[in-house]
Design a protein around this motif. Structure first.
Motif, mmCIF file in Angstrom:
data_model
loop_
_atom_site.group_PDB
_atom_site.id
_atom_site.type_symbol
_atom_site.label_atom_id
_atom_site.label_comp_id
_atom_site.label_asym_id
_atom_site.label_seq_id
_atom_site.Cartn_x
_atom_site.Cartn_y
_atom_site.Cartn_z
ATOM 1 N N VAL A 133 0.827 -1.212 0.000
ATOM 2 C CA VAL A 133 0.000 0.000 0.000
ATOM 3 C C VAL A 133 0.859 1.259 0.000
ATOM 4 N N PHE A 134 2.141 1.132 0.277
ATOM 5 C CA PHE A 134 3.032 2.292 0.261
ATOM 6 C C PHE A 134 3.601 2.558 -1.122
ATOM 7 N N LEU A 135 3.308 1.675 -2.070
ATOM 8 C CA LEU A 135 3.701 1.948 -3.446
ATOM 9 C C LEU A 135 2.847 3.084 -4.008
ATOM 10 N N PRO A 136 3.373 3.851 -4.957
ATOM 11 C CA PRO A 136 2.591 4.958 -5.528
ATOM 12 C C PRO A 136 1.311 4.454 -6.190
ATOM 13 N N GLY A 137 0.217 5.204 -5.998
ATOM 14 C CA GLY A 137 -1.032 4.860 -6.660
ATOM 15 C C GLY A 137 -2.138 4.477 -5.702
ATOM 16 N N ASP A 138 -3.255 4.086 -6.272
ATOM 17 C CA ASP A 138 -4.444 3.702 -5.523
ATOM 18 C C ASP A 138 -4.199 2.401 -4.766
ATOM 19 N N LYS A 139 -4.728 2.294 -3.541
ATOM 20 C CA LYS A 139 -4.451 1.107 -2.723
ATOM 21 C C LYS A 139 -5.050 -0.156 -3.329
ATOM 22 N N TYR A 140 -6.195 -0.052 -3.999
ATOM 23 C CA TYR A 140 -6.784 -1.221 -4.639
ATOM 24 C C TYR A 140 -5.905 -1.695 -5.797
ATOM 25 N N THR A 141 -5.382 -0.744 -6.549
ATOM 26 C CA THR A 141 -4.536 -1.086 -7.691
ATOM 27 C C THR A 141 -3.221 -1.712 -7.238
ATOM 28 N N THR A 142 -2.608 -1.137 -6.209
ATOM 29 C CA THR A 142 -1.339 -1.685 -5.730
ATOM 30 C C THR A 142 -1.525 -3.072 -5.119
ATOM 31 N N PHE A 143 -2.644 -3.271 -4.432
ATOM 32 C CA PHE A 143 -2.933 -4.592 -3.875
ATOM 33 C C PHE A 143 -3.116 -5.605 -5.003
ATOM 34 N N LEU A 144 -3.816 -5.190 -6.062
ATOM 35 C CA LEU A 144 -4.020 -6.054 -7.218
ATOM 36 C C LEU A 144 -2.695 -6.366 -7.909
ATOM 37 N N MET A 145 -1.816 -5.368 -8.002
ATOM 38 C CA MET A 145 -0.506 -5.576 -8.627
ATOM 39 C C MET A 145 0.300 -6.635 -7.890
ATOM 40 N N THR A 146 0.285 -6.580 -6.572
ATOM 41 C CA THR A 146 1.056 -7.548 -5.797
ATOM 42 C C THR A 146 0.502 -8.963 -5.965
ATOM 43 N N ALA A 147 -0.822 -9.065 -6.092
ATOM 44 C CA ALA A 147 -1.426 -10.388 -6.303
ATOM 45 C C ALA A 147 -1.056 -10.936 -7.679
ATOM 46 N N LEU A 148 -1.138 -10.085 -8.697
ATOM 47 C CA LEU A 148 -0.837 -10.524 -10.062
ATOM 48 C C LEU A 148 0.640 -10.845 -10.246
ATOM 49 N N ALA A 149 1.508 -10.177 -9.487
ATOM 50 C CA ALA A 149 2.950 -10.433 -9.599
ATOM 51 C C ALA A 149 3.311 -11.846 -9.162
ATOM 52 N N SER A 150 2.412 -12.483 -8.420
ATOM 53 C CA SER A 150 2.696 -13.831 -7.922
ATOM 54 C C SER A 150 2.549 -14.897 -8.995
ATOM 55 N N PHE A 151 1.719 -14.652 -10.005
ATOM 56 C CA PHE A 151 1.407 -15.690 -10.984
ATOM 57 C C PHE A 151 2.625 -16.173 -11.775
ATOM 58 N N PRO A 152 3.490 -15.284 -12.311
ATOM 59 C CA PRO A 152 4.656 -15.785 -13.049
ATOM 60 C C PRO A 152 5.592 -16.621 -12.177
ATOM 61 N N GLY A 153 5.606 -16.340 -10.880
ATOM 62 C CA GLY A 153 6.473 -17.093 -9.985
ATOM 63 C C GLY A 153 6.147 -18.580 -9.976
#
Length: 537
Positions: free
Chosen positions: A360-380
Motif C-alpha cells: 500500500v506504500f507503493l505509488p497509486g491507488d491502494k486497490y490497484t497496488t494490492f491487485l498488482m502484488t497479487a498478479l505479480a505472484s502468478f509468473p512465480g
C-alpha cells in the motif's frame, strides 16, 4: 497355476500405474479443492478493505447540524488532529459558527463525523482507536492458528474430504459479521471465521497431493497457490467497485453454501482410505479414477486385488499401526524435517505477507497496488514448475531464499527518488517469494509420511500463520530504522536456506506412508553417501 500367477502380476502392475497416469479425475478433484481456496483466501484478507480507514473529524455539537458534513466551511484549521476538536470562544454570541468562532486550543473528543460508512471503522465507531482496527486482522490470525492445530488432526482422524467441507462452510460466518452491532461481537465472529475456514488450506493441500502422480504433485501445488492469488486479486476487484463493507462480505461469504455439494462430487484420498482400513471405499475411489481417466482397467480387476496387494501398490506395510505425535517425537528424522519445515513456512509467509502489507506504500491507488502484488505472484508459479521439475526441489528453493533476502535488502537501500527501480524490485521480490511459497508447500508435503502427513503439515501451516500474524507489524519497524525490516527478512531467508542441507531431494520419489519407511530410506541414503565417499577416497 503359473498362468494365474502371471495374470495376477499383470493386474497388480496395471493397478500400480493408476495414480501415475493422471487425467480428468485429477483435474476435477483439483478444481473442487481449489475453488473453495479462492473464497478462503478472500476471507483471510478481507479485513484489509472491510476494516480500512475512512476520513473523519471530531464532532462540534455547537456548530454541527443534524446531518453534518466532513469538511464544513467553518472548520478553523485543516491541520487539526482528527482526534481533537477546536474549542468555541465563550464570548461568541452568534448561533452560526465561522472560522473566527474558535480559540487556538483543542481538546480530545469522543464523538466523530465520518465521511461514509464504507468500513467498520465508521459502523462500529472505531475512530482514533487504531489498535482495535489492527486487532481485527490479529483476531483472524489467532483463529488461523487454532484451525491449523485442529485441521491437521481432523485430516488424519476423520479424513481429508470431511475436513475440507466443514472448513469451507465456515465461510458463511462472514454473513453474520454484518449483523454485529458492537466491536466485541465482531471480533468474536472474526476469530471463529479464522478458526474454522483456514483449515481448508491443510485439507485441500493434502488431498490434492495424495491424488497426484510423482510428476503432477508440483503442478497441484502451483494450481493451489494460483487459487490463493486469484482470491486476493478478485477481492481487490470487488472492493474497487463495491465500496460498502457489508456488501463485500455478502458477495464473498454467501456463495460458499454451494460447497455442500462437495459431499457428492469430491472423493476421499485412496491412500487415507487404505491406511485406515477402508478397503472397499478405496476400491470404489480407484474405480472412479479408472473410469474418468479412461485407463482401460476392468472394475473386476480392482475387485479381485487382495488387501495385501492393494497396500503394496501404495507402499503400505500390512502390519502398520496408527501413528501420531508420539511416534513423530521419537523419530529424529521426522523431527529434523519438521523443524526445517516450520522455519521454511514461517520465513516465507512472513516475507510474503510483509510485502503484501507494505504494497500500500507503493505509488497509486491502494486497490490497484494490492491487485498488482497479487498478479505479480502468478509468473512465480511458472518458474516454480519449471525449476522444481527440471532441477529438483532443494536447490531452487535454497537459491530462492537467498535471492529473496538479497532483493529485500536492495529495496531498503534504494532511495525513494528512484521510484520505478523501487517498484520493479518490489514486484520481482514478490515474484520470487511467491515461487518459494509454492515450492515450500509442495516440498514439505513430500517430506512426511501419509500416517502423520496431515498433522505435520498442520504444524508447518501453523508456523506459516505465525508469519502472517507478524507481517502487519513490519511497517512499525521503519520508526526504528528504515533497514531493520530488510535485515530481519535477510536473516530468516539465510537461515531457511541453510536448513536445506539436512533434508533429502524428493523429486520423482514416491510418497512414503509410514515413519518406518522414512527411517529406512534415510539410513539407506546415508549408507550410499558413505560408500560413495569411500570410493572417491
Amino acid at each position: 497355476m503359473c498362468r494365474a500367477h502371471i495374470k495376477e502380476k499383470d493386474e497388480y502392475n496395471d493397478i500400480s500405474q493408476i495414480l501415475e497416469r493422471p487425467g480428468r479425475y485429477q483435474a476435477w478433484q483439483y478444481f473442487l479443492a481449489c475453488v473453495p481456496a479462492i473464497f478462503v483466501s478472500m476471507i483471510s484478507v478481507n479485513f484489509v478493505f472491510v476494516a480500512g480507514d475512512v476520513n473523519y473529524r471530531c464532532r462540534v455539537p455547537e456548530c454541527d447540524s443534524k446531518e453534518p458534513v466532513l469538511s464544513p466551511t467553518w472548520w478553523p484549521n485543516p491541520d487539526i488532529d482528527r482526534c481533537y476538536r477546536p474549542l468555541i470562544k465563550h464570548t461568541s454570541l452568534s448561533s452560526i459558527c465561522t472560522n473566527d468562532s474558535f480559540v487556538n486550543t483543542t481538546e480530545k473528543c469522543s464523538d466523530w463525523v465520518y465521511e461514509n460508512n464504507d468500513t467498520i471503522v465508521a459502523e462500529l465507531n472505531l475512530a482514533c482507536e487504531p489498535w482495535k482496527v489492527s486487532f481485527v486482522g490479529t483476531a483472524h490470525g489467532i483463529g488461523m492458528i487454532i484451525s491449523m492445530l485442529a485441521s491437521g488432526w481432523m485430516c488424519d482422524r476423520f479424513g481429508r474430504k470431511p475436513t475440507l467441507i466443514v472448513c469451507t462452510l465456515g465461510c458463511l460466518i462472514g454473513n453474520f459479521k454484518v449483523l454485529a452491532t458492537s466491536y466485541n461481537v465482531y471480533i468474536v465472529l472474526e476469530f471463529l471465521e479464522g478458526a474454522i475456514t483456514t483449515g481448508a488450506y491443510t485439507a485441500a493441500t493434502v488431498i490434492m497431493s495424495e491424488n497426484s502422480s510423482k510428476k503432477t504433485r508440483i503442478v497441484a501445488g502451483v494450481l493451489f497457490a494460483y487459487a490463493i492469488y486469484m482470491g486476493e486479486a478478485v477481492l481487490a476487484c470487488i472492493a474497487m467497485f463495491v465500496s460498502n463493507w457489508k456488501n463485500i462480505l455478502y458477495i464473498i461469504c454467501s456463495p460458499p453454501i454451494l460447497f455442500t455439494f462437495n459431499i457428492f462430487f469430491l472423493n476421499e484420498s485412496p491412500r487415507w482410505q487404505i491406511l485406515n482400513g477402508r478397503i472397499k471405499e478405496a476400491k470404489e475411489s480407484l474405480k472412479r479414477m479408472v473410469k474418468m481417466n479412461n485407463l482401460g482397467i476392468e472394475p473386476q480387476v480392482i475387485d479381485r486385488i487382495s488387501e495385501e496387494n492393494l497396500k503394496n501398490v501404495f507402499g503400505l506395510n500390512n502390519n502398520v499401526t496408527s501413528e501420531g505425535f508420539r511416534e513423530v517425537i521419537r523419530s529424529k528424522e521426522i523431527m529434523k524435517r519438521l523443524v526445517a519445515g516450520v522455519v521454511w513456512r514461517l520465513a516465507v509467509s512472513f516475507i510474503y505477507y510483509s510485502m503484501l502489507v507494505n504494497s500500500v506504500f507503493l505509488p497509486g491507488d491502494k486497490y490497484t497496488t494490492f491487485l498488482m502484488t497479487a498478479l505479480a505472484s502468478f509468473p512465480g508459479e511458472l518458474i516454480s514448475i519449471y525449476l522444481m521439475n527440471k532441477i529438483g526441489r532443494r536447490k531452487p528453493l535454497q537459491c530462492g531464499f537467498l535471492l529473496c533476502g538479497i532483493n529485500c535488502i536492495a529495496i531498503a537501500f534504494v532511495p525513494p527518488s528512484f521510484r520505478w527501480i523501487k517498484i520493479t524490485l518490489f514486484l520481482i521480490g514478490k515474484l520470487i517469494v511467491s515461487a518459494i511459497y509454492t515450492g515450500s508447500v509442495v516440498y514439505t508435503v513430500e517430506l512426511f509420511p501419509t500416517s502423520v502427513r496431515g498433522s505435520c503439515i498442520g504444524i508447518c501451516t501453523l508456523a506459516s500463520c505465525g508469519g502472517t500474524m507478524l507481517a502487519p507489524l513490519t511497517p512499525a519497524l521503519d520508526l526504528v530504522s528504515p533497514v531493520l525490516g530488510a535485515f530481519i527478512y535477510a536473516f530468516l531467508a539465510i537461515t531457511a536456506s541453510a536448513l536445506f542441507f539436512i533434508t533429502p531431494e524428493t523429486r520423482d520419489s514416491t510418497l512414503y506412508d509410514t515413519i518406518e519407511q522414512i527411517t529406512i530410506s534415510s539410513h539407506t541414503r546415508k549408507q550410499q553417501k558413505k560408500h560413495e565417499n569411500n570410493s572417491q577416497s
